[in-house]
Design an enzyme around this catalytic site. Structure first.
Site, short mmCIF file in Angstrom:
data_model
loop_
_atom_site.label_atom_id
_atom_site.label_comp_id
_atom_site.label_asym_id
_atom_site.label_seq_id
_atom_site.Cartn_x
_atom_site.Cartn_y
_atom_site.Cartn_z
N ASP A 147 -4.27 -6.53 4.93
CA ASP A 147 -5.24 -7.48 5.50
C ASP A 147 -5.17 -8.85 4.81
OD1 ASP A 147 -6.37 -5.83 7.45
OD2 ASP A 147 -7.59 -4.79 5.95
N ASN A 174 0.85 -1.20 0.00
CA ASN A 174 0.00 0.00 0.00
C ASN A 174 0.88 1.24 0.00
OD1 ASN A 174 0.56 0.76 2.85
ND2 ASN A 174 -0.38 -1.23 3.22
N PHE A 231 -4.93 2.90 14.71
CA PHE A 231 -5.15 3.91 13.68
C PHE A 231 -6.21 3.40 12.73
CE2 PHE A 231 -1.98 7.41 13.44
CZ PHE A 231 -1.39 7.18 14.65
N LYS A 289 -11.62 -3.78 18.62
CA LYS A 289 -10.24 -4.18 18.85
C LYS A 289 -9.77 -3.84 20.27
CE LYS A 289 -9.18 -3.88 13.93
NZ LYS A 289 -8.11 -3.90 12.93
N1 CTP Z 1 -4.14 -3.66 11.77
C1 CTP Z 1 -3.46 -4.72 12.30
N2 CTP Z 1 -3.40 -5.90 11.64
C2 CTP Z 1 -4.04 -6.07 10.48
C3 CTP Z 1 -4.76 -5.00 9.92
C4 CTP Z 1 -4.78 -3.80 10.59
O1 CTP Z 1 -2.88 -4.58 13.37
N3 CTP Z 1 -3.95 -7.23 9.84
C5 CTP Z 1 -4.18 -2.41 12.54
C6 CTP Z 1 -3.52 -1.22 11.88
O2 CTP Z 1 -2.16 -1.09 12.30
C7 CTP Z 1 -4.35 -0.06 12.41
C8 CTP Z 1 -5.72 -0.67 12.61
O3 CTP Z 1 -5.53 -2.07 12.66
O4 CTP Z 1 -3.90 0.39 13.67
C9 CTP Z 1 -6.72 -0.35 11.58
O5 CTP Z 1 -6.41 -0.85 10.35
P1 CTP Z 1 -7.54 -1.01 9.24
O6 CTP Z 1 -6.97 -1.75 8.09
O7 CTP Z 1 -8.15 0.32 9.00
O8 CTP Z 1 -8.54 -1.89 10.08
P2 CTP Z 1 -9.41 -3.11 9.75
O9 CTP Z 1 -9.92 -3.64 11.04
O10 CTP Z 1 -8.66 -4.02 8.88
O11 CTP Z 1 -10.62 -2.41 9.08
P3 CTP Z 1 -11.38 -2.58 7.71
O12 CTP Z 1 -12.69 -3.12 8.14
O13 CTP Z 1 -11.48 -1.15 7.27
O14 CTP Z 1 -10.60 -3.44 6.82
#
Ligand code: CTP
Length: 402
Positions: A278, A209, A323, A341
């Site tokens: 993710d 990303n 974040f 979380k």
């Molecule tokens: N994060 C993490 N591990 C992952 C994905 C995200 O620790 N596999 C953490 C990031 O470091 C950040 C937070 O989760 O602090 C939010 O990331 P984001 O991708 O916005 O969250 P998701 O829960 O994956 O939300 P979404 O539903 O938008 O995918």
């Protein structure tokens, strides 16, 4: 750099590293500080007072036998005006004098008179540095609240190899800025994650990303400057590790998971600014994927959610800050993420806001707290936002203790 507007008294004492004080003078002036240089007589054998005069824009004060009344007044006024007092390089001799209150030249009399924080950067032959008497004198200075910038190890001018080199200018500037910064995070262990992750598809390609790591690096840098013991778990970025931070380099989300989880228990605060992928390609092709005529479909597997796992493991007294970067429904999604979380605080960024997002030096964000409070500081530098994030976490920690 927060040296802007500060008055630095720089004392140059007589060692071969004195030439490096010229670069320090120049860089501090460029950072907006007023630098007033004092030299011992022996320092003038190594570098000319004129060099410092040109670089600082002020007369260099050299200890001379024809000291008159005006000079005496000058040293007291410099001692009073200094925001920070720096001795670089500091010889074994000046360290010994400082430890015992000897004031027999311009540098040591001014030092004795100042109430400003004092930074001492020893530079000398390894044998002199390692000598128990020098070590004991340095210990005395530490106990009196002097800030010692430890010398680097390496090749020394005398031909020896070992400890005793004057550190480079960025390290000295970091030590000086630190002496000017309240150490309100001293004793705290803080883990910060930053940057993107890279998920390999084959030996030459990856999914990733746009994260540059700037926000996480700013948090790590400010936390270290404020006295915390900082571990920065970083994905691939172009940024240099901030001074005083222990950096752990990782590539993939699973690497980050291992690096973070194995260190999580001993942290007082964990701040997850990284943009973690993710998903990863379900299979990493052992050889380069060759193109065909049709479409290519890549199956993706879910990566572990590091923040969610940290939320499950969080121990009493530990604070967790996540974040969220969103393109729509920012605050609703962020509030939901905070709860899911088990975070204490969540920093929500909208990619749509001007001045926020990937690669910028500024950020606008809304801070969401577990008790429902929200705060949106104005657009500011990532460093200033980092300070606000750390301030809020520290306040939450203090509120928990009371
Ligand atoms: N994060 C993490 N591990 C992952 C994905 C995200 O620790 N596999 C953490 C990031 O470091 C950040 C937070 O989760 O602090 C939010 O990331 P984001 O991708 O916005 O969250 P998701 O829960 O994956 O939300 P979404 O539903 O938008 O995918």
């Amino acid at each position: 750099m927060r040296l802007a507007g500060k008055m630095v008294v720089l004392c140059v004492t007589g060692g071969i590293a004195a030439y490096k004080a010229a670069d320090l003078t120049s860089k501090m002036r460029q950072a907006g500080a007023a630098v007033r240089v004092l030299m011992t007589e022996s320092a003038t054998q190594f570098i000319s007072p004129m060099t410092f005069e040109t670089l600082s824009g002020y007369r260099t004060v050299v200890d001379t036998f024809d000291r008159n009344f005006a000079w005496e007044v000058e040293h007291i006024s410099l001692a009073k005006a200094a925001d920070v007092f720096v001795i670089a390089p500091a010889t074994a001799n000046v360290i010994a004098k400082a430890a015992h209150g000897i004031a027999d030249d311009m540098v040591t009399t001014t030092l004795l008179a100042t109430k400003a924080p004092v930074v001492v950067a020893p530079a000398m032959n390894t044998g002199m540095y390692d000598n128990p008497v020098t070590q004991q004198n340095l210990q005395t200075l530490r106990e009196r609240g002097f800030h010692i910038v430890d010398p680097a190890a390496g090749h020394l001018a005398c031909g020896d190899t070992g400890r005793g080199k004057l550190p480079d200018t960025p390290t000295l500037m970091h030590g000086i800025e630190k002496a000017l910064t309240p150490q309100d995070l001293r004793g705290q262990r803080i883990l910060v994650t930053a940057g993107p992750t890279q998920e390999a598809m084959d030996p030459v390609r990856f999914l990733s990303n746009h994260s540059t790591g700037k926000m996480g690096y700013a948090i790590a840098a400010r936390a270290a400057m404020r006295g915390a013991e900082v571990t920065l778990v970083s994905g691939p970025t172009a940024l240099a590790a901030p001074e005083g931070v222990q950096r752990v380099d990782i590539i993939s989300a699973r690497d980050m998971y291992d690096a973070v989880i194995s260190r999580a228990d001993r942290q007082d605060m964990i701040i997850k600014a990284a943009a973690v992928g993710d998903y990863r390609p379900a299979e990493i092709a052992p050889e380069k994927l060759k193109k065909g005529d049709g479409e290519l479909t890549v199956a993706l597997a879910r990566n572990p959610d590091i923040l969610a796992e940290l939320g499950r493991r969080k121990h009493p007294g530990q604070l967790l800050c996540g974040f969220a970067m969103e393109t729509q429904n920012l605050l609703d999604n962020a509030a939901d993420k905070l709860r899911r979380k088990n975070c204490d605080m969540l920093v929500a960024n909208s990619l749509r806001d001007k001045g926020a997002g990937f690669g910028t030096d500024t950020n606008v964000a809304t801070l969401l707290f577990a008790d429902g409070r929200r705060e949106t500081p104005p657009l500011m530098s990532k460093e200033d936002l980092a300070d606000i994030i750390l301030d809020r976490l520290l306040a939450m920690q203090q509120a928990q203790l009371n």
